[in-house]
Design a protein around this motif. Structure first.
Motif, mmCIF file in Angstrom:
data_model
loop_
_atom_site.group_PDB
_atom_site.id
_atom_site.type_symbol
_atom_site.label_atom_id
_atom_site.label_comp_id
_atom_site.label_asym_id
_atom_site.label_seq_id
_atom_site.Cartn_x
_atom_site.Cartn_y
_atom_site.Cartn_z
ATOM 1 N N ARG A 8 1.061 -1.499 0.613
ATOM 2 C CA ARG A 8 -0.213 -0.204 0.074
ATOM 3 C C ARG A 8 0.802 1.013 -0.133
ATOM 4 O O ARG A 8 0.792 2.443 -0.601
ATOM 5 C CB ARG A 8 -1.226 -0.014 1.070
ATOM 6 C CG ARG A 8 -1.828 0.935 1.142
ATOM 7 C CD ARG A 8 -3.125 0.562 2.037
ATOM 8 N NE ARG A 8 -2.636 0.190 2.843
ATOM 9 C CZ ARG A 8 -3.275 -1.436 3.751
ATOM 10 N NH1 ARG A 8 -3.698 -1.893 3.288
ATOM 11 N NH2 ARG A 8 -2.026 -1.600 5.170
ATOM 12 N N GLN A 9 1.858 1.158 0.771
ATOM 13 C CA GLN A 9 2.698 1.933 0.895
ATOM 14 C C GLN A 9 3.813 1.994 -0.378
ATOM 15 O O GLN A 9 3.975 3.592 -1.174
ATOM 16 C CB GLN A 9 3.828 2.093 2.090
ATOM 17 C CG GLN A 9 3.037 2.313 3.294
ATOM 18 C CD GLN A 9 4.501 2.688 4.304
ATOM 19 O OE1 GLN A 9 6.007 2.201 3.946
ATOM 20 N NE2 GLN A 9 3.600 3.243 5.285
ATOM 21 N N ILE A 10 4.013 1.424 -1.150
ATOM 22 C CA ILE A 10 4.368 1.714 -2.314
ATOM 23 C C ILE A 10 3.433 1.909 -3.513
ATOM 24 O O ILE A 10 3.863 3.229 -4.124
ATOM 25 C CB ILE A 10 5.203 0.353 -2.491
ATOM 26 C CG1 ILE A 10 6.158 -0.357 -2.036
ATOM 27 C CG2 ILE A 10 5.751 0.160 -4.782
ATOM 28 C CD1 ILE A 10 6.253 -2.061 -2.276
ATOM 29 N N ASN A 31 13.039 -0.105 3.908
ATOM 30 C CA ASN A 31 13.624 -0.779 4.848
ATOM 31 C C ASN A 31 13.862 -1.945 4.945
ATOM 32 O O ASN A 31 14.007 -3.147 5.410
ATOM 33 C CB ASN A 31 14.082 -0.966 5.808
ATOM 34 C CG ASN A 31 15.023 -0.977 7.086
ATOM 35 O OD1 ASN A 31 16.215 -1.176 6.252
ATOM 36 N ND2 ASN A 31 14.492 -1.579 8.738
ATOM 37 N N VAL A 32 13.798 -2.406 3.270
ATOM 38 C CA VAL A 32 13.410 -3.815 2.684
ATOM 39 C C VAL A 32 14.262 -3.968 1.283
ATOM 40 O O VAL A 32 15.385 -2.928 0.649
ATOM 41 C CB VAL A 32 11.930 -4.511 2.325
ATOM 42 C CG1 VAL A 32 11.426 -4.528 3.351
ATOM 43 C CG2 VAL A 32 11.700 -3.836 1.065
ATOM 44 N N GLY A 39 8.941 -7.653 -6.483
ATOM 45 C CA GLY A 39 8.346 -8.690 -5.831
ATOM 46 C C GLY A 39 6.906 -8.103 -6.196
ATOM 47 O O GLY A 39 6.013 -8.383 -6.482
ATOM 48 N N ASP A 40 7.098 -6.782 -4.931
ATOM 49 C CA ASP A 40 6.166 -5.875 -4.605
ATOM 50 C C ASP A 40 5.580 -6.031 -5.730
ATOM 51 O O ASP A 40 4.058 -6.081 -5.897
ATOM 52 C CB ASP A 40 6.454 -4.683 -3.255
ATOM 53 C CG ASP A 40 6.135 -5.718 -2.440
ATOM 54 O OD1 ASP A 40 5.959 -7.340 -1.588
ATOM 55 O OD2 ASP A 40 7.401 -5.168 -1.171
ATOM 56 N N VAL A 41 6.138 -4.820 -6.669
ATOM 57 C CA VAL A 41 5.807 -4.246 -7.492
ATOM 58 C C VAL A 41 4.544 -5.466 -8.930
ATOM 59 O O VAL A 41 4.319 -4.764 -9.169
ATOM 60 C CB VAL A 41 6.460 -3.488 -8.296
ATOM 61 C CG1 VAL A 41 6.208 -3.398 -9.579
ATOM 62 C CG2 VAL A 41 6.945 -2.174 -7.224
ATOM 63 N N ALA A 42 5.668 -6.632 -9.059
ATOM 64 C CA ALA A 42 4.926 -7.419 -9.537
ATOM 65 C C ALA A 42 3.734 -8.051 -9.817
ATOM 66 O O ALA A 42 2.841 -8.335 -9.834
ATOM 67 C CB ALA A 42 6.613 -8.616 -9.634
ATOM 68 N N LEU A 43 3.841 -7.861 -8.043
ATOM 69 C CA LEU A 43 1.953 -8.803 -6.846
ATOM 70 C C LEU A 43 0.942 -7.032 -7.559
ATOM 71 O O LEU A 43 0.037 -7.459 -8.028
ATOM 72 C CB LEU A 43 2.269 -8.286 -5.730
ATOM 73 C CG LEU A 43 2.601 -10.204 -6.024
ATOM 74 C CD1 LEU A 43 3.236 -10.382 -4.371
ATOM 75 C CD2 LEU A 43 1.781 -11.306 -6.092
#
Length: 168
Positions: A8-10, A31-32, A39-43
């Motif tokens: 959500r922050q991305i 901090n990751v 991977g988060d963007v892909a999802l």
């Protein structure tokens, strides 16, 4: 922070941004690892978010008032000239596509809108030792181009024709 909160922050960061943001910048902010951001963007994209990867980072896709596809042909050394011609006339080079005999349609997202972005693309291609998709098709490729209006697209098409790049 849990995964959904981070995603959500991305999403919110990219929506608020006026320029692309790199995965490295997002990973530092959250901090990751960079790979976690990728991977988060892909999802997020798989869930329908209109996030596009560019050579300068991630951004949300914007809608243009006018778009056209043009088929062009040139040598690799003419790439910078071709891209500059399009952006100087007010266009954005959204992507490049080729028809490959084995894989069918191959498409690369570009989203190049300024001379600085043309330079970034060219520098990155050289640093990575990358090849252009058009090298697989004897220079023939298609660009989706967007612009603020149809007259701008007509100007771009005329400029491509005059430069000898338009494949007709």
């Amino acid at each position: 922070m849990d995964n959904e909160t981070r995603r959500r922050q991305i999403r919110n960061t990219l929506l608020a941004a006026s320029q692309p943001i790199t995965a490295a910048t997002l990973s530092h902010q959250l901090n990751v690892s960079r790979q976690t951001i990728v991977g988060d963007v892909a999802l997020l994209r798989a869930k329908g978010e209109a996030i596009i990867p560019t050579a300068r980072g991630y951004q949300y896709e914007t809608t243009a008032a006018a778009t056209m596809a043009v088929v062009v042909r040139h040598f690799p050394d003419d790439t910078t000239s071709e891209l500059n011609l399009i952006v100087d006339a007010g266009g954005v080079v959204d992507n490049v596509e080729i028809e490959h005999p084995l894989y069918g349609l191959l498409k690369g997202e570009l989203h190049i809108a300024t001379r600085a972005e043309v330079l970034t693309f060219d520098r990155k291609r050289k640093e990575l030792g990358g090849h252009l998709l058009s090298e697989l098709t004897d220079g023939v490729h298609t660009h989706q181009i967007s612009a603020p209006n149809s007259p701008t697209l007509a100007t771009i098409k005329t400029a491509l024709r005059t430069a000898g790049y338009l494949y007709e």
